[in-house]
Each structure stands twice: as structure tokens, then as C-alpha cells.
Design an enzyme around this catalytic site. Structure first.
Site, PDB file in Angstrom:
ATOM      1  N   HIS A 114       0.794  -1.136   0.172  1.00 29.38           N
ATOM      2  CA  HIS A 114       0.066  -0.027  -0.019  1.00 29.38           C
ATOM      3  C   HIS A 114       0.813   1.319   0.132  1.00 29.38           C
ATOM      4  O   HIS A 114       0.549   2.130  -0.720  1.00 29.38           O
ATOM      5  CB  HIS A 114      -1.108  -0.212   1.197  1.00 29.38           C
ATOM      6  CG  HIS A 114      -1.714   1.197   1.416  1.00 29.38           C
ATOM      7  ND1 HIS A 114      -3.038   1.467   1.107  1.00 29.38           N
ATOM      8  CD2 HIS A 114      -1.312   2.356   1.875  1.00 29.38           C
ATOM      9  CE1 HIS A 114      -3.307   2.405   1.545  1.00 29.38           C
ATOM     10  NE2 HIS A 114      -2.369   3.405   2.079  1.00 29.38           N
ATOM     11  N   GLU A 115       1.795   1.396   0.896  1.00 23.64           N
ATOM     12  CA  GLU A 115       2.717   2.455   0.999  1.00 23.64           C
ATOM     13  C   GLU A 115       3.351   2.746  -0.309  1.00 23.64           C
ATOM     14  O   GLU A 115       3.819   3.973  -0.866  1.00 23.64           O
ATOM     15  CB  GLU A 115       3.766   2.278   2.279  1.00 23.64           C
ATOM     16  CG  GLU A 115       2.943   2.305   3.654  1.00 23.64           C
ATOM     17  CD  GLU A 115       2.137   3.287   3.862  1.00 23.64           C
ATOM     18  OE1 GLU A 115       2.012   4.298   3.250  1.00 23.64           O
ATOM     19  OE2 GLU A 115       1.221   3.215   4.745  1.00 23.64           O
ATOM     20  N   ASP A 124      -5.017   7.380  -1.305  1.00 21.83           N
ATOM     21  CA  ASP A 124      -5.640   6.450  -0.467  1.00 21.83           C
ATOM     22  C   ASP A 124      -7.513   6.354  -0.882  1.00 21.83           C
ATOM     23  O   ASP A 124      -7.733   7.446  -1.684  1.00 21.83           O
ATOM     24  CB  ASP A 124      -5.834   6.981   0.885  1.00 21.83           C
ATOM     25  CG  ASP A 124      -4.568   6.936   1.700  1.00 21.83           C
ATOM     26  OD1 ASP A 124      -4.229   5.717   1.660  1.00 21.83           O
ATOM     27  OD2 ASP A 124      -3.874   7.690   2.240  1.00 21.83           O
TER      28      ASP A 124
HETATM   29 ZN   LIG Z   1      -2.181   5.225   2.306  1.00 20.72          ZN
END
Ligand SMILES: [Zn+2]
Length: 190
Positions: A114-115, A124
Site C-alpha cells: 500500500h505505501e 488513499d
Molecule cells: Zn495510504
């Protein structure tokens, strides 16, 4: 009757010829893969997870190669407390911080993937959908999916192909800090 059939045949041949012409005249352009060098020298126990996340992104995209320790486009750090987050300095460049405490609650590989997604241009999308990588912690601790959806992966491929056109995608290449909301999970009362 004969002339009508002749016209249909002529039309068919013309259409086939046009289709063939398009195929020959516009071959898919070759696109060179971009290499993003990531550095795990300060990733602590997350080095292996970083390598797994890099493989996931390499497989999901068609024009990216994340490669270990060949340079410093992306530095990965292990931190304790405060939450995991990403600092993108430009598309494909920045720093990722993985919180050991958070990684004890959520899947470390999902957090890492995700990062890195932020570094690759994704925002996001906290909608609780576990099939999306960028839903992050909103999908709960039981969600361990570390793979971007087809739409997420294609968006990254398009960003690196330079085919972005919308205002939102233009902003995806800029400098931005993503202070991630992976909410703390309270220990059950026992
Ligand atoms: Zn995030």
C-alpha cells in the site's frame, strides 16, 4: 440483384482492407520499462516484505521494475509507533516508513504494498473494500490482500507511461505526504 451483391462484396473488401490497413499502420509502440531502485538498508525486519511487495508491483504493472539496492529512488524504513506512512517526492521517488506496532496488527505485506502504491502515484481510498490495496486499514485487520486491483495497477502503468490526462492524475505525480490511517485496534476486554 447482381449489382447489389457486387456492391456488398465491394463494401466487404473495402472494410477488410481498412481493418488490415489500421493494423499494419499502427503497431503497438514499444515502451521501455522504468527501473525504481529501492533501498532496504534501514528497513529492519521488513526487508523481505519489501522484496515481496516489489515483486507484486513488478507483476501487476507492465512498465515498471522495482529493483533492490541499485540506488535510492525509494528508501524503506522501519519505525516504532506513530503509524506507517509514505513521503512521495515525485512519481517513483520517496520514502516509506513501516511501523512495527502497526505491522503487528495488520498484514505487514499489505501495509508495504500500500505505501509503495503511494510512491507509484496512488491516493488513499478508504472504502473498506479488501479487494482494493489503497483501502488500507479501512478494510480491517483481517484483510491481508497485498495485491493492487486491476484498476489500481493499470492506473500506475498509465501514470508511468505518461498517458495521464485528468487533473487528479496530474497531481498524482507531485510531492505529497500520506499520513496513513490504519486505525489502532483495541485489545479485547477480557
Ligand atoms: Zn495510504
Amino acid at each position: 440483384m447482381t449489382s447489389r451483391i457486387s456492391r456488398l462484396v465491394v463494401a466487404f473488401v473495402a472494410t477488410a482492407g481498412a481493418t488490415l490497413g489500421v493494423t499494419v499502420a499502427n503497431p503497438s509502440p514499444a515502451s521501455a520499462a522504468m527501473t525504481i531502485c529501492y533501498n532496504t538498508s534501514q528497513a529492519g525486519s521488513f526487508g523481505g516484505v519489501a522484496n515481496q511487495a516489489a515483486s507484486i508491483w513488478n507483476n501487476a504493472t507492465s512498465n515498471l521494475t522495482l529493483s533492490a539496492n541499485c540506488g535510492n529512488n525509494l528508501r524503506i524504513y522501519s519505525i516504532t509507533g506513530g503509524g506507517s506512512y509514505a513521503v512521495r517526492t515525485s512519481l517513483g521517488n520517496g520514502r516509506v516508513y513501516i511501523d512495527t506496532q502497526q505491522a503487528a496488527q495488520y498484514s505487514p505485506l499489505r501495509i508495504m504494498s500500500h505505501e509503495i502504491g503511494h510512491i507509484l502515484g496512488l491516493p488513499d481510498n478508504y472504502n473498506g473494500n479488501c479487494s482494493l490495496l489503497m483501502s488500507g486499514g479501512s478494510a480491517g485487520t483481517s484483510c491481508t490482500n497485498p495485491y493492487p486491483s486491476t484498476a489500481e495497477a493499470n492506473r500506475v502503468t498509465n501514470l508511468f507511461a505518461g498517458t495521464r490526462v485528468s487533473g487528479e492524475d496530474a497531481r498524482s505525480t507531485g510531492s505529497q505526504v500520506f499520513p496513513d490511517s490504519w486505525p489502532a485496534v483495541l485489545a479485547p476486554i477480557g
